[in-house]
Motif scaffolding. Structure first.
Motif, PDB file in Angstrom:
ATOM      1  N   PHE A  50     -12.077 -24.140 -10.664  1.00 12.73           N
ATOM      2  CA  PHE A  50     -10.571 -24.630 -11.231  1.00 12.73           C
ATOM      3  C   PHE A  50     -10.524 -26.186 -11.205  1.00 12.73           C
ATOM      4  CE2 PHE A  50     -10.246 -20.810  -8.203  1.00 12.73           C
ATOM      5  CZ  PHE A  50      -9.525 -20.151  -8.754  1.00 12.73           C
ATOM      6  N   ASN A  51      -9.467 -26.461 -12.236  1.00 13.21           N
ATOM      7  CA  ASN A  51      -9.331 -27.842 -12.486  1.00 13.21           C
ATOM      8  C   ASN A  51      -7.678 -27.972 -12.126  1.00 13.21           C
ATOM      9  OD1 ASN A  51      -9.184 -30.572 -13.255  1.00 13.21           O
ATOM     10  ND2 ASN A  51      -8.981 -30.025 -15.331  1.00 13.21           N
ATOM     11  N   PRO A  52      -7.252 -28.582 -11.301  1.00 11.10           N
ATOM     12  CA  PRO A  52      -8.031 -29.289 -10.015  1.00 11.10           C
ATOM     13  C   PRO A  52      -8.542 -28.350  -9.064  1.00 11.10           C
ATOM     14  CG  PRO A  52      -5.809 -29.417  -9.584  1.00 11.10           C
ATOM     15  CD  PRO A  52      -5.818 -28.770 -11.012  1.00 11.10           C
ATOM     16  N   PRO A  53      -9.491 -28.551  -8.399  1.00 11.01           N
ATOM     17  CA  PRO A  53      -9.985 -27.392  -7.182  1.00 11.01           C
ATOM     18  C   PRO A  53      -8.690 -27.256  -6.254  1.00 11.01           C
ATOM     19  CG  PRO A  53     -11.833 -28.972  -7.694  1.00 11.01           C
ATOM     20  CD  PRO A  53     -10.178 -29.600  -8.378  1.00 11.01           C
ATOM     21  N   PRO A  54      -8.527 -26.071  -5.999  1.00 13.61           N
ATOM     22  CA  PRO A  54      -7.607 -25.784  -4.871  1.00 13.61           C
ATOM     23  C   PRO A  54      -8.303 -26.065  -3.509  1.00 13.61           C
ATOM     24  CG  PRO A  54      -8.437 -23.606  -5.411  1.00 13.61           C
ATOM     25  CD  PRO A  54      -8.876 -24.876  -6.625  1.00 13.61           C
ATOM     26  N   LYS A  55      -7.664 -26.166  -2.300  1.00 18.08           N
ATOM     27  CA  LYS A  55      -8.262 -26.407  -1.128  1.00 18.08           C
ATOM     28  C   LYS A  55      -8.683 -25.242  -0.415  1.00 18.08           C
ATOM     29  CE  LYS A  55      -5.738 -30.927  -0.290  1.00 18.08           C
ATOM     30  NZ  LYS A  55      -4.552 -31.328   0.271  1.00 18.08           N
ATOM     31  N   VAL A  56      -8.461 -23.948  -0.823  1.00 13.64           N
ATOM     32  CA  VAL A  56      -8.814 -22.864  -0.399  1.00 13.64           C
ATOM     33  C   VAL A  56      -9.491 -21.912  -1.445  1.00 13.64           C
ATOM     34  CG1 VAL A  56      -6.818 -22.843   1.280  1.00 13.64           C
ATOM     35  CG2 VAL A  56      -6.701 -21.951  -0.877  1.00 13.64           C
ATOM     36  N   LYS A  57     -10.185 -20.710  -0.946  1.00  7.66           N
ATOM     37  CA  LYS A  57     -11.038 -19.859  -1.596  1.00  7.66           C
ATOM     38  C   LYS A  57      -9.699 -18.893  -2.442  1.00  7.66           C
ATOM     39  CE  LYS A  57     -15.644 -19.997   0.020  1.00  7.66           C
ATOM     40  NZ  LYS A  57     -15.433 -21.577   0.457  1.00  7.66           N
ATOM     41  N   SER A  58     -10.272 -18.418  -3.324  1.00  2.03           N
ATOM     42  CA  SER A  58      -9.337 -17.423  -4.000  1.00  2.03           C
ATOM     43  C   SER A  58      -9.684 -15.872  -3.868  1.00  2.03           C
ATOM     44  CB  SER A  58      -8.848 -17.685  -5.608  1.00  2.03           C
ATOM     45  OG  SER A  58      -8.558 -18.960  -5.450  1.00  2.03           O
ATOM     46  N   GLY A  59      -9.071 -14.858  -4.119  1.00  2.00           N
ATOM     47  CA  GLY A  59      -9.640 -13.495  -3.970  1.00  2.00           C
ATOM     48  C   GLY A  59      -8.683 -12.724  -5.274  1.00  2.00           C
ATOM     49  N   VAL A  60      -9.777 -11.979  -5.967  1.00  3.73           N
ATOM     50  CA  VAL A  60      -8.940 -10.927  -6.909  1.00  3.73           C
ATOM     51  C   VAL A  60      -8.823  -9.488  -6.490  1.00  3.73           C
ATOM     52  CG1 VAL A  60      -9.328 -10.301  -9.314  1.00  3.73           C
ATOM     53  CG2 VAL A  60     -10.098 -12.553  -8.741  1.00  3.73           C
ATOM     54  N   ILE A  61      -7.439  -9.138  -6.620  1.00  2.00           N
ATOM     55  CA  ILE A  61      -7.441  -7.663  -6.344  1.00  2.00           C
ATOM     56  C   ILE A  61      -6.683  -7.014  -7.373  1.00  2.00           C
ATOM     57  CG2 ILE A  61      -6.932  -8.440  -3.815  1.00  2.00           C
ATOM     58  CD1 ILE A  61      -3.944  -8.081  -4.220  1.00  2.00           C
ATOM     59  N   LYS A  62      -6.954  -5.486  -7.258  1.00  4.08           N
ATOM     60  CA  LYS A  62      -6.455  -4.726  -8.114  1.00  4.08           C
ATOM     61  C   LYS A  62      -5.454  -3.656  -7.686  1.00  4.08           C
ATOM     62  CE  LYS A  62      -7.210  -1.149 -11.997  1.00  4.08           C
ATOM     63  NZ  LYS A  62      -8.187  -0.672 -12.740  1.00  4.08           N
ATOM     64  N   GLN A  80       0.821  -1.096  -0.078  1.00  4.68           N
ATOM     65  CA  GLN A  80      -0.050   0.003   0.023  1.00  4.68           C
ATOM     66  C   GLN A  80       0.829   1.159   0.032  1.00  4.68           C
ATOM     67  OE1 GLN A  80      -3.109  -0.226   2.944  1.00  4.68           O
ATOM     68  NE2 GLN A  80      -3.361  -2.405   2.769  1.00  4.68           N
ATOM     69  N   ALA A  81       2.271   1.185   0.377  1.00  2.39           N
ATOM     70  CA  ALA A  81       2.952   2.433   0.047  1.00  2.39           C
ATOM     71  C   ALA A  81       3.293   2.436  -1.397  1.00  2.39           C
ATOM     72  CB  ALA A  81       4.223   1.959   0.909  1.00  2.39           C
ATOM     73  N   TYR A  82       2.943   1.845  -2.385  1.00  3.89           N
ATOM     74  CA  TYR A  82       3.126   1.961  -3.641  1.00  3.89           C
ATOM     75  C   TYR A  82       1.975   2.101  -4.514  1.00  3.89           C
ATOM     76  CZ  TYR A  82       8.052   1.015  -2.243  1.00  3.89           C
ATOM     77  OH  TYR A  82       9.323   0.961  -1.713  1.00  3.89           O
ATOM     78  N   TYR A  83       0.917   1.074  -4.053  1.00  2.00           N
ATOM     79  CA  TYR A  83      -0.153   0.912  -4.733  1.00  2.00           C
ATOM     80  C   TYR A  83      -1.627   1.185  -3.865  1.00  2.00           C
ATOM     81  CZ  TYR A  83       2.750  -1.051  -8.447  1.00  2.00           C
ATOM     82  OH  TYR A  83       3.550  -1.224  -9.346  1.00  2.00           O
ATOM     83  N   ASP A  84      -2.575   1.602  -4.493  1.00  2.00           N
ATOM     84  CA  ASP A  84      -3.914   1.730  -4.035  1.00  2.00           C
ATOM     85  C   ASP A  84      -4.333   0.138  -4.315  1.00  2.00           C
ATOM     86  OD1 ASP A  84      -3.840   4.193  -3.113  1.00  2.00           O
ATOM     87  OD2 ASP A  84      -4.800   4.965  -4.990  1.00  2.00           O
ATOM     88  N   VAL A  85      -4.750  -0.383  -3.369  1.00  3.93           N
ATOM     89  CA  VAL A  85      -5.412  -1.704  -3.458  1.00  3.93           C
ATOM     90  C   VAL A  85      -6.827  -1.785  -3.351  1.00  3.93           C
ATOM     91  CG1 VAL A  85      -5.075  -4.117  -2.290  1.00  3.93           C
ATOM     92  CG2 VAL A  85      -3.211  -2.625  -2.020  1.00  3.93           C
ATOM     93  N   SER A  86      -7.456  -2.501  -4.294  1.00  2.00           N
ATOM     94  CA  SER A  86      -8.795  -2.752  -4.261  1.00  2.00           C
ATOM     95  C   SER A  86      -9.239  -4.482  -4.269  1.00  2.00           C
ATOM     96  CB  SER A  86      -9.597  -2.274  -5.567  1.00  2.00           C
ATOM     97  OG  SER A  86     -10.922  -2.550  -5.647  1.00  2.00           O
ATOM     98  N   TYR A  87      -9.941  -4.828  -3.470  1.00  2.00           N
ATOM     99  CA  TYR A  87     -10.388  -6.229  -3.201  1.00  2.00           C
ATOM    100  C   TYR A  87     -11.499  -6.072  -4.141  1.00  2.00           C
ATOM    101  CZ  TYR A  87     -11.182 -11.040  -1.659  1.00  2.00           C
ATOM    102  OH  TYR A  87     -11.665 -12.379  -1.447  1.00  2.00           O
ATOM    103  N   MET A  88     -11.484  -7.115  -5.390  1.00  2.00           N
ATOM    104  CA  MET A  88     -12.481  -7.014  -6.219  1.00  2.00           C
ATOM    105  C   MET A  88     -13.454  -8.041  -5.971  1.00  2.00           C
ATOM    106  SD  MET A  88     -10.215  -6.544  -9.771  1.00  2.00           S
ATOM    107  CE  MET A  88     -11.620  -6.750 -11.008  1.00  2.00           C
ATOM    108  N   PHE A  89     -13.353  -9.293  -5.886  1.00  2.00           N
ATOM    109  CA  PHE A  89     -14.288 -10.340  -5.629  1.00  2.00           C
ATOM    110  C   PHE A  89     -13.503 -11.484  -5.164  1.00  2.00           C
ATOM    111  CE2 PHE A  89     -13.450 -10.292 -10.155  1.00  2.00           C
ATOM    112  CZ  PHE A  89     -13.235 -11.674 -10.459  1.00  2.00           C
ATOM    113  N   THR A  90     -14.437 -12.708  -4.531  1.00  2.00           N
ATOM    114  CA  THR A  90     -13.884 -13.821  -3.968  1.00  2.00           C
ATOM    115  C   THR A  90     -14.225 -14.829  -5.215  1.00  2.00           C
ATOM    116  OG1 THR A  90     -13.956 -13.200  -1.581  1.00  2.00           O
ATOM    117  CG2 THR A  90     -14.121 -15.613  -2.322  1.00  2.00           C
TER     118      THR A  90
END
Length: 256
Positions: free
Chosen positions: A171-183, A155-165
């Motif tokens: 996924f193939n194969p499915p991971p064991k955790v959820k993912s998050g998309v950020i900008k 955050q010192a260098y970029y504005d961070v936006s959490y877009m969606f989960t």
């Protein structure tokens, strides 16, 4: 022909076209002529990127993926491939402004973020999919459990936006955790000019003993005498904002 996901490369191929399109459309496509996709796999994002006017570089080390992409996307040639993103010498792309995008391998996701910081002046924005926990830490605010070294340094260098989960079943194969998309959108770093190394040292030392006051956790860095009564030293690292860390670093530098 398809590409077999390789565990040692952290590959989980996104199969949902709507999510792929949303990730690509997260980029602004403004003020840069070049995009670098990290880990394109079988091209679920690549196909939408190729519709844009920007030139696309593909950072991929899986030879099976490289062969697949060249075979299935006629616009993709050997010239598009630039190898391992973590070893990337941006001189290869003439040090141009380059946006970064990807469904990032979870096992190197933090390293990817730090690589982007190291080349801050060349990367105006990034849209990427990470393990949800990493995405949340990147976007975290002070006085929360997720707020830490990664949060402050990014955050010192970029504005961070959490877009969606993103859920595991796309996924193939499915991971064991959820993912998050950020900008990430680059912000001015005027307050950090010339102080980057010291800034990182202070942030890391502060959070390495996050339950202690900064007066204790920063002792290893030899706190300047003039700062030993500063109000920030009575706080824990998680109580300081990014701008607090930047201003404190500037004071520290002036009193060294």
């Amino acid at each position: 022909m398809s590409v077999k996901a390789k565990k040692h490369l952290g590959q989980h191929f996104l199969t949902d076209e709507n999510i792929a399109r949303k990730i690509v459309e997260g980029l602004s496509f403004d003020n840069y002529n070049t995009i670098m996709e990290v880990g394109p796999g079988m091209g679920v994002l690549t196909k939408y990127l190729l519709e844009k006017e920007q030139y696309i570089y593909l950072a991929e080390i899986d030879t099976e993926s490289i062969d697949y992409l060249k075979k299935h996307y006629p616009k993709v040639t050997e010239k598009n491939f630039v190898g391992d993103f973590l070893k990337q010498d941006f001189a290869v792309i003439n040090n141009e402004q380059v946006a970064v995008i990807g469904n990032f391998p979870y096992n190197i996701s933090s390293q990817i973020l730090f690589k982007i910081i190291d080349h801050y002046e060349l990367v105006p924005e990034m849209v990427g999919m990470f393990q949800k926990e990493v995405a949340e830490r990147t976007a975290a605010v002070p006085r929360t459990k997720d707020y830490g070294i990664l949060s402050v340094l990014i955050q010192a260098y970029y504005d961070v936006s959490y877009m969606f989960t993103v859920h595991e079943n796309v996924f193939n194969p499915p991971p064991k955790v959820k993912s998050g998309v950020i900008k990430l959108t680059r912000n001015p770093k005027e307050g950090l000019v010339g102080n980057e190394v010291l800034f990182k040292q202070i942030v890391k030392a502060g959070f390495n003993q996050r339950r202690k006051k900064l007066s204790n956790s920063l002792k290893v860095l030899n706190i300047p005498e003039e700062l030993k009564t500063h109000e920030f030293l009575d706080k824990r690292a998680e109580e300081l904002s990014v701008s607090d860390f930047i201003s404190f670093t500037k004071l520290w530098k002036e009193n060294q």
